[in-house]
Design a protein around this motif. Structure first.
Motif, PDB file in Angstrom:
ATOM      1  N   TYR A 246       0.855  -1.186   0.000  1.00 20.86           N
ATOM      2  CA  TYR A 246       0.000   0.000   0.000  1.00 20.86           C
ATOM      3  C   TYR A 246       0.894   1.240   0.000  1.00 20.86           C
ATOM      4  CZ  TYR A 246      -3.457   3.472   1.384  1.00 20.86           C
ATOM      5  OH  TYR A 246      -4.256   4.574   1.423  1.00 20.86           O
ATOM      6  N   LYS A 247       0.699   2.102  -0.986  1.00 21.55           N
ATOM      7  CA  LYS A 247       1.529   3.296  -1.117  1.00 21.55           C
ATOM      8  C   LYS A 247       0.804   4.513  -0.592  1.00 21.55           C
ATOM      9  CE  LYS A 247       4.537   5.640  -4.429  1.00 21.55           C
ATOM     10  NZ  LYS A 247       5.043   5.677  -5.830  1.00 21.55           N
ATOM     11  N   LEU A 248       1.499   5.279   0.240  1.00 22.43           N
ATOM     12  CA  LEU A 248       0.959   6.503   0.810  1.00 22.43           C
ATOM     13  C   LEU A 248       2.012   7.592   0.675  1.00 22.43           C
ATOM     14  CD1 LEU A 248      -1.371   7.876   2.372  1.00 22.43           C
ATOM     15  CD2 LEU A 248      -0.223   7.165   4.498  1.00 22.43           C
ATOM     16  N   LYS A 249       1.813   8.444  -0.331  1.00 17.72           N
ATOM     17  CA  LYS A 249       2.779   9.492  -0.662  1.00 17.72           C
ATOM     18  C   LYS A 249       4.150   8.875  -0.913  1.00 17.72           C
ATOM     19  CE  LYS A 249       0.217  13.158   1.669  1.00 17.72           C
ATOM     20  NZ  LYS A 249       0.224  14.261   2.675  1.00 17.72           N
ATOM     21  N   LYS A 250       5.158   9.181  -0.101  1.00 18.89           N
ATOM     22  CA  LYS A 250       6.502   8.657  -0.333  1.00 18.89           C
ATOM     23  C   LYS A 250       6.752   7.330   0.390  1.00 18.89           C
ATOM     24  CE  LYS A 250       8.975  12.939  -1.375  1.00 18.89           C
ATOM     25  NZ  LYS A 250      10.184  13.745  -1.064  1.00 18.89           N
ATOM     26  N   PHE A 251       5.770   6.858   1.140  1.00 23.15           N
ATOM     27  CA  PHE A 251       5.913   5.615   1.890  1.00 23.15           C
ATOM     28  C   PHE A 251       5.216   4.465   1.150  1.00 23.15           C
ATOM     29  CE2 PHE A 251       6.446   8.843   5.145  1.00 23.15           C
ATOM     30  CZ  PHE A 251       7.485   8.337   5.906  1.00 23.15           C
ATOM     31  N   THR A 252       5.842   3.291   1.194  1.00 26.06           N
ATOM     32  CA  THR A 252       5.218   2.064   0.692  1.00 26.06           C
ATOM     33  C   THR A 252       5.254   1.024   1.801  1.00 26.06           C
ATOM     34  OG1 THR A 252       5.937   2.500  -1.582  1.00 26.06           O
ATOM     35  CG2 THR A 252       5.262   0.254  -1.049  1.00 26.06           C
ATOM     36  N   PHE A 253       4.090   0.608   2.278  1.00 23.88           N
ATOM     37  CA  PHE A 253       3.987  -0.382   3.340  1.00 23.88           C
ATOM     38  C   PHE A 253       3.729  -1.748   2.714  1.00 23.88           C
ATOM     39  CE2 PHE A 253       2.619   3.712   4.970  1.00 23.88           C
ATOM     40  CZ  PHE A 253       3.350   3.816   6.150  1.00 23.88           C
ATOM     41  N   SER A 254       4.320  -2.788   3.304  1.00 23.19           N
ATOM     42  CA  SER A 254       4.160  -4.127   2.726  1.00 23.19           C
ATOM     43  C   SER A 254       4.019  -5.184   3.809  1.00 23.19           C
ATOM     44  CB  SER A 254       5.359  -4.470   1.829  1.00 23.19           C
ATOM     45  OG  SER A 254       6.561  -4.510   2.578  1.00 23.19           O
ATOM     46  N   LEU A 255       3.302  -6.247   3.452  1.00 25.49           N
ATOM     47  CA  LEU A 255       3.145  -7.409   4.324  1.00 25.49           C
ATOM     48  C   LEU A 255       3.237  -8.649   3.438  1.00 25.49           C
ATOM     49  CD1 LEU A 255       2.494  -8.679   7.092  1.00 25.49           C
ATOM     50  CD2 LEU A 255       0.061  -8.504   6.486  1.00 25.49           C
ATOM     51  N   ARG A 256       4.230  -9.509   3.723  1.00 25.23           N
ATOM     52  CA  ARG A 256       4.432 -10.704   2.911  1.00 25.23           C
ATOM     53  C   ARG A 256       4.377 -11.954   3.768  1.00 25.23           C
ATOM     54  NH1 ARG A 256      10.117 -12.102   0.073  1.00 25.23           N
ATOM     55  NH2 ARG A 256      10.511 -12.761   2.224  1.00 25.23           N
ATOM     56  N   GLU A 257       3.616 -12.945   3.302  1.00 26.70           N
ATOM     57  CA  GLU A 257       3.513 -14.239   3.978  1.00 26.70           C
ATOM     58  C   GLU A 257       4.192 -15.275   3.086  1.00 26.70           C
ATOM     59  OE1 GLU A 257       2.652 -16.023   7.433  1.00 26.70           O
ATOM     60  OE2 GLU A 257       1.745 -14.085   6.960  1.00 26.70           O
ATOM     61  N   THR A 258       5.172 -16.019   3.649  1.00 24.97           N
ATOM     62  CA  THR A 258       5.941 -16.995   2.881  1.00 24.97           C
ATOM     63  C   THR A 258       5.946 -18.337   3.587  1.00 24.97           C
ATOM     64  OG1 THR A 258       7.425 -15.283   2.007  1.00 24.97           O
ATOM     65  CG2 THR A 258       8.211 -17.558   1.913  1.00 24.97           C
ATOM     66  N   TYR A 259       5.776 -19.391   2.795  1.00 23.40           N
ATOM     67  CA  TYR A 259       5.952 -20.747   3.311  1.00 23.40           C
ATOM     68  C   TYR A 259       7.076 -21.390   2.515  1.00 23.40           C
ATOM     69  CZ  TYR A 259       5.130 -25.509   4.864  1.00 23.40           C
ATOM     70  OH  TYR A 259       5.286 -26.760   5.409  1.00 23.40           O
ATOM     71  N   GLN A 260       8.121 -21.869   3.210  1.00 25.86           N
ATOM     72  CA  GLN A 260       9.271 -22.446   2.525  1.00 25.86           C
ATOM     73  C   GLN A 260       9.541 -23.868   3.016  1.00 25.86           C
ATOM     74  OE1 GLN A 260      12.476 -19.715   3.706  1.00 25.86           O
ATOM     75  NE2 GLN A 260      13.391 -21.360   4.907  1.00 25.86           N
ATOM     76  N   SER A 261      10.058 -24.683   2.119  1.00 24.70           N
ATOM     77  CA  SER A 261      10.380 -26.067   2.426  1.00 24.70           C
ATOM     78  C   SER A 261      11.761 -26.380   1.864  1.00 24.70           C
ATOM     79  CB  SER A 261       9.337 -26.998   1.800  1.00 24.70           C
ATOM     80  OG  SER A 261       9.678 -28.358   2.018  1.00 24.70           O
ATOM     81  N   GLN A 262      12.631 -26.898   2.719  1.00 26.96           N
ATOM     82  CA  GLN A 262      13.987 -27.256   2.300  1.00 26.96           C
ATOM     83  C   GLN A 262      14.150 -28.766   2.342  1.00 26.96           C
ATOM     84  OE1 GLN A 262      17.359 -24.604   3.124  1.00 26.96           O
ATOM     85  NE2 GLN A 262      18.221 -26.276   4.321  1.00 26.96           N
ATOM     86  N   LYS A 263      14.630 -29.330   1.258  1.00 27.48           N
ATOM     87  CA  LYS A 263      14.758 -30.782   1.141  1.00 27.48           C
ATOM     88  C   LYS A 263      15.777 -31.353   2.116  1.00 27.48           C
ATOM     89  CE  LYS A 263      11.831 -31.968  -2.046  1.00 27.48           C
ATOM     90  NZ  LYS A 263      10.763 -32.922  -1.780  1.00 27.48           N
ATOM     91  N   LYS A 264      16.840 -30.606   2.379  1.00 26.04           N
ATOM     92  CA  LYS A 264      17.899 -31.101   3.247  1.00 26.04           C
ATOM     93  C   LYS A 264      18.452 -29.943   4.048  1.00 26.04           C
ATOM     94  CE  LYS A 264      22.074 -33.980   3.009  1.00 26.04           C
ATOM     95  NZ  LYS A 264      23.053 -34.621   2.067  1.00 26.04           N
ATOM     96  N   THR A 265      18.749 -30.184   5.321  1.00 19.26           N
ATOM     97  CA  THR A 265      19.294 -29.132   6.169  1.00 19.26           C
ATOM     98  C   THR A 265      20.737 -29.451   6.527  1.00 19.26           C
ATOM     99  OG1 THR A 265      18.471 -30.235   8.155  1.00 19.26           O
ATOM    100  CG2 THR A 265      17.045 -28.591   7.152  1.00 19.26           C
ATOM    101  N   PHE A 266      21.449 -28.434   7.000  1.00 15.50           N
ATOM    102  CA  PHE A 266      22.846 -28.620   7.350  1.00 15.50           C
ATOM    103  C   PHE A 266      23.197 -27.772   8.559  1.00 15.50           C
ATOM    104  CE2 PHE A 266      22.277 -25.592   3.950  1.00 15.50           C
ATOM    105  CZ  PHE A 266      22.938 -24.456   4.386  1.00 15.50           C
ATOM    106  N   ILE A 267      24.207 -28.192   9.291  1.00 18.40           N
ATOM    107  CA  ILE A 267      24.636 -27.496  10.499  1.00 18.40           C
ATOM    108  C   ILE A 267      25.128 -26.098  10.134  1.00 18.40           C
ATOM    109  CG2 ILE A 267      26.284 -27.499  12.399  1.00 18.40           C
ATOM    110  CD1 ILE A 267      26.285 -30.541  12.260  1.00 18.40           C
ATOM    111  N   GLY A 268      24.640 -25.111  10.871  1.00 19.74           N
ATOM    112  CA  GLY A 268      25.077 -23.746  10.634  1.00 19.74           C
ATOM    113  C   GLY A 268      24.277 -23.017   9.575  1.00 19.74           C
ATOM    114  N   ASP A 269      23.183 -23.621   9.100  1.00 19.46           N
ATOM    115  CA  ASP A 269      22.339 -22.956   8.121  1.00 19.46           C
ATOM    116  C   ASP A 269      21.829 -21.650   8.726  1.00 19.46           C
ATOM    117  OD1 ASP A 269      20.680 -22.209   6.106  1.00 19.46           O
ATOM    118  OD2 ASP A 269      19.312 -23.908   6.267  1.00 19.46           O
TER     119      ASP A 269
END
Length: 219
Positions: free
Chosen positions: A103-126
């Motif tokens: 949503y844009k209001l003058k010089k400001f743009t506000f945003s809301l993002r919803e993400t679902y992620q899936s990783q096939k393999k994990t590793f130490i220190g990710d």
């Protein structure tokens, strides 16, 4: 007075012990991106990124990103993303889907993002946790200082599902500044403060990065 001194001493020892078991790492990242805008609100983005950890003394790995987005209307868009990581000689695949409102209001743009992620393999220190599936909610705001310069802030908890509920592993808090130095060519400098939560000895990552972005309008 002696009791107060004992309490202060115990608190100091506890803080020192806590600090010794919790780690703070200064990381650096460099990347190059290509964004292509198509007709009817379609867009495609690619990025190559390298990461350094252990106070930027160790090459962590390389990551390749591919993202596709479709603008649904003036305020809403949806997209899918794929990341291929090469870390310590091993390959890793991550998939994600997201919906974002702006949503844009003058010089400001506000945003809301919803993400679902899936990783096939994990590793130490990710740097994005060890759970295979994450729900991420990013709240952000961007301020257009000029037509070529803007400043942005965002915060994003990473939550994985545990015992039927989503539990926050860490927060990604980001501040960035972008400058378009030529038409369809810009550079983004950013800082990320990423503390762990819900852990007895939470670690914290301080990340400094730079991203060179090239744009193409295929219309």
């Amino acid at each position: 007075m002696n009791n107060y001194l004992r309490i202060i001493t115990l608190l100091f020892i506890s803080l020192v012990t806590f600090a010794q078991k919790s780690e703070v790492d200064l990381q650096t990242r460099g990347s190059v991106s290509l964004d292509v805008d198509f007709k009817k609100g379609w867009s495609l983005g690619t990025e190559y990124r390298v990461k350094f950890n252990e106070n930027s003394s160790n090459y962590r790995g390389s990551y390749f990103y591919l993202e596709g987005d479709k603008k649904i209307n003036k305020f809403l868009s949806a997209g899918v993303a794929y990341r291929f990581g090469v870390v310590d000689g091993e390959n890793f695949h991550r998939f994600a889907g997201n919906v974002e409102g702006k949503y844009k209001l003058k010089k400001f743009t506000f945003s809301l993002r919803e993400t679902y992620q899936s990783q096939k393999k994990t590793f130490i220190g990710d740097d994005e946790g060890t759970a295979e599936n994450y729900l991420r909610t990013r709240l952000g705001v961007k301020y257009a200082v000029t037509k070529k310069l803007d400043f942005s802030l965002s915060t994003e908890p990473f939550m994985h599902k545990k015992d039927g509920v989503f539990e926050t592993d860490f927060w990604r808090n980001r501040a960035g500044i972008s400058y378009e130095y030529m038409k369809n060519k810009s550079v983004n400098l950013y800082y990320i403060w990423q503390p762990d939560v819900n852990k007895k000895y939470p670690d914290t990552k301080n990340i400094i990065g730079i991203n060179f972005i090239f744009g193409i309008k295929a219309r």
